[in-house]
Design an enzyme around this catalytic site. Structure first.
Site, PDB file in Angstrom:
ATOM      1  N   PHE B  20       1.305   0.326   4.777  1.00  0.00           N
ATOM      2  CA  PHE B  20       2.435   0.440   3.852  1.00  0.00           C
ATOM      3  C   PHE B  20       3.318   1.636   4.188  1.00  0.00           C
ATOM      4  O   PHE B  20       4.545   1.551   4.168  1.00  0.00           O
ATOM      5  CB  PHE B  20       1.932   0.565   2.416  1.00  0.00           C
ATOM      6  CG  PHE B  20       1.423  -0.721   1.846  1.00  0.00           C
ATOM      7  CD1 PHE B  20       2.303  -1.722   1.500  1.00  0.00           C
ATOM      8  CD2 PHE B  20       0.066  -0.932   1.665  1.00  0.00           C
ATOM      9  CE1 PHE B  20       1.851  -2.924   0.974  1.00  0.00           C
ATOM     10  CE2 PHE B  20      -0.402  -2.119   1.136  1.00  0.00           C
ATOM     11  CZ  PHE B  20       0.478  -3.122   0.785  1.00  0.00           C
ATOM     12  N   GLU B 176     -13.313  -5.009  -8.631  1.00  0.00           N
ATOM     13  CA  GLU B 176     -12.809  -6.322  -8.241  1.00  0.00           C
ATOM     14  C   GLU B 176     -13.852  -7.117  -7.460  1.00  0.00           C
ATOM     15  O   GLU B 176     -14.032  -8.318  -7.681  1.00  0.00           O
ATOM     16  CB  GLU B 176     -11.505  -6.165  -7.442  1.00  0.00           C
ATOM     17  CG  GLU B 176     -10.372  -5.686  -8.358  1.00  0.00           C
ATOM     18  CD  GLU B 176      -9.060  -5.360  -7.667  1.00  0.00           C
ATOM     19  OE1 GLU B 176      -8.024  -5.418  -8.327  1.00  0.00           O
ATOM     20  OE2 GLU B 176      -9.079  -5.023  -6.467  1.00  0.00           O
ATOM     21  N   ASP B 305      -2.293   7.339   2.887  1.00  0.00           N
ATOM     22  CA  ASP B 305      -3.616   7.802   2.465  1.00  0.00           C
ATOM     23  C   ASP B 305      -4.094   9.038   3.202  1.00  0.00           C
ATOM     24  O   ASP B 305      -5.039   9.691   2.762  1.00  0.00           O
ATOM     25  CB  ASP B 305      -4.654   6.697   2.687  1.00  0.00           C
ATOM     26  CG  ASP B 305      -4.590   5.635   1.607  1.00  0.00           C
ATOM     27  OD1 ASP B 305      -3.682   5.718   0.765  1.00  0.00           O
ATOM     28  OD2 ASP B 305      -5.442   4.736   1.607  1.00  0.00           O
ATOM     29  N   ALA B 322      -0.875   1.876  -2.727  1.00  0.00           N
ATOM     30  CA  ALA B 322       0.238   1.316  -1.964  1.00  0.00           C
ATOM     31  C   ALA B 322       1.605   1.873  -2.398  1.00  0.00           C
ATOM     32  O   ALA B 322       2.403   2.260  -1.539  1.00  0.00           O
ATOM     33  CB  ALA B 322       0.216  -0.207  -2.055  1.00  0.00           C
TER      34      ALA B 322
END
Lengths: 449, 449
Positions: B20, B176, B305, B322
């Site tokens: 990203f 998740e 990051d 992101a």
């Protein structure tokens, strides 16, 4: 060795291989009073006719592969096992798997075919074939990497070798691969690169015979040749590959510098056939009786690409294609279901209904032979698309493949252009039923035609 | 070492990493009078927030990964190279690649983060993390194989261990994954198996802290806990993993028999940071200046990051998500474009605009914090779906992911349930720019958040 409990009450039907032949045999037994055990070394049924589209980045694996358990989830008389085949003992009526032995009353062997390198097994690493999803992803990785490496390469000769794709074998797979590789070079990736002109990439199709598509009418072979040449594929007929070395292919006396070689030439029966002690043909396939059983073993059937049988009406061998495998699966299911309900008796011979053959060459180009009539061009191409979408398993896959094709057609791109796969994965396969090494095998090739 | 010709006239901007951060830096320079060279070790940009859906068989890799060349195909001032990073020489302003050295006027380092096993690197093989497509396919393979092996297993304890999935780490990825693994067991595969009851599969989520989703408001952490417990996931808070061995996980003094372990706990900056000789934080990320440059090197930016920066207004570290990576990429592009046109001057500091955070837990269940307000349940879930579809690159991917989710929602199935990947491939990777072995690296992790 421990015995694996049967799937249910006798008669116990053991099917090895979940390709077109094995899967259709299992489905055909849905209402029969039998217990079916289907064993495959993959957990999915592969729609092999579209595998070349995974190798050429048009489709994703999940669009052409369906979990076998999912296909048969509502058929209560089937048990499914994921395992490699260790061996078959026809006398004791048992099959040996890593987990133990399974006894059977009927055995249906549908392990398909694998590549044959005509005794030159060292070629395999340099010229991978296209039989499994892993094969297709490996070819996709190599094809895409070739352009990436060429983009770095400053030496002109070396760059041209990286941009040369040689396909060996002029049957349907070879023709379809060659056409798709040329389309990638000419239409999908040119704008992606700054230094190389991908339209200069060479695609060379080599066929030892005098014509392409040997299994189809001669006029269609000629049409495919014209179409490929139109697209810029160099087709060499009557040429035999005499050597494959890193960076080059030897054709007769000529040395072709080429970094990318794909094998679509020879096929032979899966190796398990050679362990049975039964007569085989020259391609290592089992010479079956008229009822597809093994001579002397009426309880053992061999179907799909592993079976070798002359079709009496035509005097021709039954081809290794999906429709033949499906018909064979349905036929043996009927035989077994009949014997399970009405008892044994004389068996009618297997009759092959030839549904024709087709091959796609590129955008708006295909050849098809249906009902004795030949078609080519855009009509054959649409026919090819329709037949293949219709034949896929499940509504979701049909929609996805249709949409992928439409998108690819309108945008000229191939979407799945991903270079994936660690050759030496960072994480090891867990211990279990699946062996961790495999070289040159195809014990249970589940991809018939 | 040979020098690689620059992409064009100076100033030459070298971007390492196409996640990203790097991709948005490249896009932001589209109209600037600069020459951009973008290098990544993968040929695709990965939409990392949906990677867990590849690991859990909902999506195919091509649905969340886009070839970088395709994204930037029409941006004429960008050259793209597929390569691993060998090293960076800040003094000589060069980056070393296998093919040679590249000089730069500006360097944008966006190589992201990798897993941290807190010094227990031997855990990696037993508990793979989820950062790349190959990671996701490996986890998918293990999860699906677990059921296959359990179906063969007759020993009750061993079968339960095969049907036990331990997820370590209670951040968004862990939550998740745990939710998706439970849905597979409870809803997707029960009808596929005859011998095992997949609804008895255990999913255990272990978090060392006192709450889930540490980066989100506390109320949402509690909601996620309730949702997971409702679904049958066993959540253990305040528990530290003290050991991972084949077939078991040690949590404090307790021994949990479990064959399947997934690592979603620690993150550290990619290893290249440690070679720069610049100050790093405790997670190995580069402590950047207010303009995201490296102290003493205004021509070197670290974004995404890999950057460690306190956001002055909130006094909190900027999270590794992101939106932060995208904003950093856009920011440095503006800085460089400005200096290339108007000359150098004082740089405004980077300002992070917090767009909120969200995590999905399962069918109709998600938590979201947007604009200071918290949402949960079906509304948050629909919001999560909409935001993620909207953020994908390209119309085709949006349609495919939307259709995949709709199908999955209506049919309760996960379509991409394929066990693929040869641990020891039959064909070797060709010689070339990509090294053939890799252990424990992430030189250019292109998957930021």
């Amino acid at each position: 060795m421990s015995e694996i409990p049967p799937a249910g009450p006798p008669p116990r039907v053991l099917i090895v291989g979940g390709g077109f032949a094995g899967l259709n045999a299992a489905k055909g037994l849905a209402d029969a009073p039998v217990s079916v055990f289907l064993v495959d070394r993959h957990n999915y049924h592969l729609f092999q006719p579209l595998l070349y589209q995974v190798a050429t980045a048009v489709l994703s694996p999940a669009e052409i592969a369906t979990p076998i358990r999912h296909v048969l989830r509502d058929q209560q008389n089937v048990r499914i096992g994921l395992a490699e085949l260790n061996g078959i003992d026809l006398a004791r009526k048992t099959v040996s798997l890593p987990r133990g032995e399974i006894g059977y009353d009927y055995l249906i062997l549908a392990t398909g075919a694998t590549h044959s390198y005509f005794g030159q097994d060292q070629w395999e690493k340099l010229a991978p074939g296209l039989k499994t999803i892993d094969d297709a992803l490996e070819i996709r990785r190599r094809v895409l990497l070739a352009y990436e490496e060429a983009e770095w390469e400053e030496d002109v000769e070396s760059r041209q070798a990286k941009l040369t794709f040689v396909v060996i074998g002029g049957g349907p797979t070879g023709v379809e691969m060659a056409g798709a590789l040329k389309e990638i070079a000419a239409r999908s990736v040119p704008r992606d690169f700054r230094f190389i002109d991908t339209t200069t990439a060479r695609v060379i199709l080599i066929e030892a015979g005098r014509r392409l598509l040997g299994g189809m009418p001669e006029a269609l072979g000629r049409q495919a040749l014209r179409d490929l040449q139109d697209m810029g594929v160099q087709v060499r007929l009557g040429c035999r590959v005499t050597g494959i070395r890193p960076g080059e292919v030897l054709v007769a006396e000529e040395r072709l510098p080429a970094e990318n070689v794909i094998w679509a030439a020879g096929v032979r029966g899966s190796p398990v056939a050679r362990t049975l002690g039964v007569p085989l043909d020259d391609k290592g396939r089992v010479l079956v009786e008229a009822d597809l059983s093994v001579p002397g073993h009426p309880e053992v059937f061999v179907i799909g690409d592993l079976a070798s049988l002359i079709d009496p009406p035509s005097g021709q061998p039954i081809p290794g294609v999906a429709p033949a495998a499906i018909q064979m699966g349905q036929y043996v299911a009927r035989i077994i279901a009949g014997e399970a309900t009405a008892g044994k008796g004389p068996r009618p011979p297997f009759r092959y209904r030839d549904k024709g053959a087709m091959a796609t060459i590129g955008r708006n180009r295909a050849v098809a032979s249906v009902g004795g009539r030949n078609f080519s061009g855009a009509f054959a191409w649409l026919l090819w698309c329709a037949v293949h979408i219709w034949s896929l398993i499940g509504f979701r896959r049909r929609v996805f493949v249709m949409f992928s094709w439409l998108w690819s057609y309108l945008s000229f791109t191939k979407t799945a252009r991903l270079i994936t796969g660690n050759p030496q994965p960072r994480v090891k396969r867990p211990r279990g039923v699946i062996p961790t090494s495999r070289d040159n095998d195809a014990e249970q090739d589940d991809s018939p035609p």
